[in-house]
Design an enzyme around this catalytic site. Structure first.
Site, PDB file in Angstrom:
ATOM      1  CB  SER A   1       0.213   0.397  -1.380  1.00 41.70           C
ATOM      2  OG  SER A   1       0.299  -0.971  -1.076  1.00 41.70           O
ATOM      3  N   GLY A   2       2.898   0.439  -0.131  1.00 37.17           N
ATOM      4  CA  GLY A   2       3.990  -0.147   0.631  1.00 37.17           C
ATOM      5  C   GLY A   2       3.588  -1.445   1.314  1.00 37.17           C
ATOM      6  CG  ASP A   3       1.502  -4.071   4.045  1.00 36.84           C
ATOM      7  OD1 ASP A   3       1.271  -5.205   3.575  1.00 36.84           O
ATOM      8  OD2 ASP A   3       1.874  -3.900   5.218  1.00 36.84           O
ATOM      9  CG  ASP A   4      -0.661  -7.472   1.689  1.00 37.77           C
ATOM     10  OD1 ASP A   4       0.377  -7.826   1.096  1.00 37.77           O
ATOM     11  OD2 ASP A   4      -0.980  -7.898   2.820  1.00 37.77           O
TER      12      ASP A   4
ATOM     13  CB  SER B   1       2.620  -3.837  -3.591  1.00 39.46           C
ATOM     14  OG  SER B   1       2.991  -3.770  -2.233  1.00 39.46           O
TER      15      SER B   1
END
Ligand code: NAG
Ligand code: NAG
Ligand code: NAG
Ligand code: NAG
Ligand code: NAG
Ligand code: NAG
Ligand code: NAG
Length: 460
Positions: free
Chosen positions: A242-245, A276
């Site tokens: 993912s692009g975040d946590d 990530s």
């Protein structure tokens, strides 16, 4: 003397092995007495026709079975375009193998819903929020599962609008449950959420199992699983890019979270794999103002990930993060193996800068990491040191261009044992060697056994 198997017995064996390979049963917290297909309610799986009203009709209809063994709605193979719809209690949404639920990019298909009381204002914009694609409130006993079918948030539309600052409401999530109990999300693939993927809030007894979550690593705020003011959470066997946590444990934002006062506690995370590059495998915060306590992380892997089990807080957030236990991390290409941040300053207007967080009892053990830039960045707050940090049995191999200062520690207290490279003075080496604590009891939710439910057959 060895007799050849009679042909019919051989055939029977072959058939039964084929059947079990196809999986005649699936594991869930509850099985259902009644089964219906989306097609029964007029669904069209061509990827173009909107099924929003079909989903609403189906759930409304099947809610009639809640007191009579419950119902499952089967989403067959096909592409089922839909806007937001709500689930009901004693209900299963079952996605067949080649079923894809496609989230509509037509904003009129998304209701506007109220701001969360523990957040006070929207995260993307001060106004309200879009409802989530699949939402439930005040429910009990709900399952979203299947044979690894897909829910596709078609997030590009929302990411573009967000980046251009054209949104006046907070983006929708793929799945959100509020004030609910006994919720399971298992064996599905979730892709390209407009923002967060899975958001249980003010809820208890949450299971997330065997879920694959995929978003571009540069997509904005595509957090994987965010338990928020929840009690008893079990997350296992998930694979998240993912692009975040990958996972962010939360409990409300600054003065709103402090006032609402609902912590997240008793969380078990096992066998997570996370990729990530700009975020954490598991974040605690940054919204932690209602408190976070008793989180247990075991057997987790992160690859090409910025940090691993990271605490994000700041003066103004109040609340606490305590009794955190991490055991068994296998890491590769990591910027910071241990990271605690005390200046994560994104605050809503009117927050109280004197509300200091309590960070206490943070335990990590059995960590192997390679290709690491910096072993630890551990920052407390001057007038509010973070205490009871314990780190043991850690083997960190550095990257070709590591940071010169490997352990940068300020305003913290604790101990280490058997760690390489050698830790900072604020975390002196314990002699004789110790293992940092990990609870020997089990959380009740870890021992909940799944039921084997028959896979819905011939549903079209
Ligand atoms: C919906 O519910 C009613 C009973 O309330 C039932 O008669 C009907 O067959 C159900 N199914 C559909 C597809 O409408
Ligand atoms: C789902 O329920 C919420 C809360 O009751 C409501 O605000 C929302 O409009 C509902 N969504 C849909 C699609 O009906
Ligand atoms: C849902 O539960 C919450 C908390 O118990 C309550 O405040 C709220 O009124 C309930 N909402 C509905 C729609 O029943
Ligand atoms: C489910 O599908 C995803 C995406 O295609 C895949 O990566 C994953 O391995 C599948 N999981 C299982 C258990 O088959
Ligand atoms: C939000 O934006 C939409 C279009 O982008 C517009 O129609 C709507 O009036 C705006 N709402 C508010 C409260 O500004
Ligand atoms: C090591 O990490 C760097 C980034 O710090 C990355 O560019 C490189 O590809 C990694 N090397 C290996 C062997 O994974
Ligand atoms: C160490 O951390 C402090 C604050 O946490 C920071 O100000 C300082 O620049 C860091 N030092 C190095 C050498 O990275």
């Amino acid at each position: 003397m060895i007799m050849p198997l009679p042909w019919f017995l051989a055939l029977l064996l072959l058939l039964s092995s084929l059947l079990s390979a196809r999986g005649e049963s699936y594991a869930a917290i509850s099985c259902r007495k009644h089964t219906a297909s989306l097609v029964d309610f007029g669904g069209v799986g061509d990827g173009k026709t909107s099924n929003t009203e079909v989903f609403k009709r189906a759930v409304a209809n099947l809610s009639g079975h809640a007191e009579d063994g419950g119902a499952q709605l089967v989403v067959p193979a096909g592409k089922w375009l839909t806007g937001s719809f709500n689930l009901t209690s004693h209900f299963t949404l079952y996605l067949e193998k080649d079923a894809t639920i496609l989230a509509s990019q037509d904003e009129s298909e998304w209701p506007h819903v109220a701001i969360l009381p523990s957040y006070g204002i929207g995260r993307d914009a001060p106004g309200g929020r879009f409802g989530s694609l699949i939402f439930g409130t005040n429910l009990t006993d709900v399952v979203i599962t299947g044979n690894n079918g897909t829910i596709d948030g078609q997030g590009t539309y929302w990411w573009d609008k967000f980046k251009k600052e054209e949104l006046n409401l907070t983006r929708p999530y793929i799945i959100e449950f509020m004030y609910s109990d006994q919720v399971q999300i298992a064996h599905v693939t979730l892709v390209d959420s407009p923002s967060w993927f899975v958001h249980p809030i003010y809820s208890s007894n949450i299971f997330v199992q065997g879920v694959t979550i995929l978003a571009p690593v540069n997509s904005p705020n595509t957090d994987g699983i965010n338990p928020d003011s929840c009690t008893n959470v079990r997350i296992e066997d998930c694979y998240i890019v993912s692009g975040d946590d990958c996972i962010a444990i939360k409990s409300g934002w600054d003065q709103y979270g402090i006032k609402f006062g609902m912590p997240t506690k008793h969380v078990s995370i096992r066998r997570l794999t996370c990729i990530s590059p700009d975020s954490a495998a598991i974040a605690l915060g940054s919204e932690m103002s209602g408190g976070i306590q008793d989180v247990r992380v075991e057997t987790t892997s992160a690859i090409n990930t910025e940090s691993v089990v990271r605490i994000k807080t700041a003066p103004g957030r109040g609340g606490y993060v305590k009794d955190i236990f991490v055991k068994g991390l296998l890491l590769k290409t990591i910027k910071y193996v241990f990271w605690i941040t005390s200046n994560y300053n994104s605050h809503p207007p009117g927050y109280d800068p004197n509300a200091l967080p309590v960070i206490q009892g943070i335990n990590y053990r059995d960590v192997v990491a390679e290709n690491v830039t910096q072993s630890a960045r551990l920052e407390g707050i001057k007038e509010d040191p973070f205490t009871g940090i314990c780190i043991s049995n850690v083997d960190i191999r550095l990257s070709e261009k590591p940071k010169e200062l490997q352990w940068n520690c300020t305003d913290i207290a604790g101990v280490t044992s058997n760690v390489t490279p050698e830790a900072c003075d604020l975390l002196p080496e314990k002699k004789p060697a110790i293992d940092c604590p990990f609870p020997t009891d089990r959380l009740p939710i870890e021992d909940v056994e799944m039921k084997l439910c028959p896979v819905p057959q011939n549903v079209r």
